[in-house]
Design a protein around this motif. Sequence first.
Motif, mmCIF file in Angstrom:
data_model
loop_
_atom_site.group_PDB
_atom_site.id
_atom_site.type_symbol
_atom_site.label_atom_id
_atom_site.label_comp_id
_atom_site.label_asym_id
_atom_site.label_seq_id
_atom_site.Cartn_x
_atom_site.Cartn_y
_atom_site.Cartn_z
ATOM 1 N N GLY A 20 42.847 45.133 36.484
ATOM 2 C CA GLY A 20 42.963 43.588 37.944
ATOM 3 C C GLY A 20 42.450 42.109 36.617
ATOM 4 N N VAL A 24 40.577 39.118 37.734
ATOM 5 C CA VAL A 24 39.143 38.933 37.671
ATOM 6 C C VAL A 24 39.095 37.853 36.545
ATOM 7 C CG1 VAL A 24 37.346 40.168 35.734
ATOM 8 C CG2 VAL A 24 39.040 41.029 37.784
ATOM 9 N N ARG A 120 44.811 51.631 43.539
ATOM 10 C CA ARG A 120 44.991 50.319 43.616
ATOM 11 C C ARG A 120 46.277 49.549 43.250
ATOM 12 N NH1 ARG A 120 39.485 48.017 40.550
ATOM 13 N NH2 ARG A 120 38.509 48.908 41.707
ATOM 14 N N THR A 159 34.330 46.929 43.424
ATOM 15 C CA THR A 159 35.124 45.953 43.979
ATOM 16 C C THR A 159 35.085 45.067 43.030
ATOM 17 O OG1 THR A 159 32.801 44.672 45.013
ATOM 18 C CG2 THR A 159 33.476 46.382 45.936
ATOM 19 N N LEU A 160 36.530 44.159 43.793
ATOM 20 C CA LEU A 160 36.701 43.017 42.652
ATOM 21 C C LEU A 160 35.743 41.662 42.503
ATOM 22 C CD1 LEU A 160 38.395 41.255 41.041
ATOM 23 C CD2 LEU A 160 39.693 40.409 43.290
#
Length: 174
Positions: A20, A24, A120, A159-160
């Motif tokens: 991510g 992010v 993911r 979670t993101l």
Amino acid sequence: MSTTNNDHHIFILMGVSGSGKSAVAAEVAHRLNAAFLDGDFLHPRRNIMKMAAGDPLNDDDRKPWLQALNDAAFAMQRTNKVSLIVCSALKKRYRDILRDGNPNLSFIYLKGDFDVIESRLRARKGHFFKPQMLVTQFEALEEPKNDEGDVLIVDINQTLDEVVESTIALINQK
């Protein structure tokens, strides 16, 4: 003339593919009005051509790229209070190249286990997932140890939005 600005800081978001980093960093940069650079944009042409041909990069290929990222980090901290760079930085020697001459640099390690990241990657829309690539990333990963005190860790098994909030909290502590 001073080469660093002590109230300015560079954060390198590191971790394996699928952790991510880009998502992010983009959201954190937006929320903090921070400078943001995707390290892949600084690969030299020969590296891009090599990767496009399906050939993996070796350490000799990566060295000029890491030096370019080091220079970018130096330049960014001169003018930006908070700067973010996305770079997997999987090996300690890569992180050492990035640190060299950049005392205002820290790493934010987006840490997750294989199963979380694999799920993911499989869920990504329009993305052809190759399981072997993730295996290779984890094999190459040299997780930061206690001797790397400039590495901050964010657990990505959330979670993101929670990962973004955790990342911002770490940045604000610096």
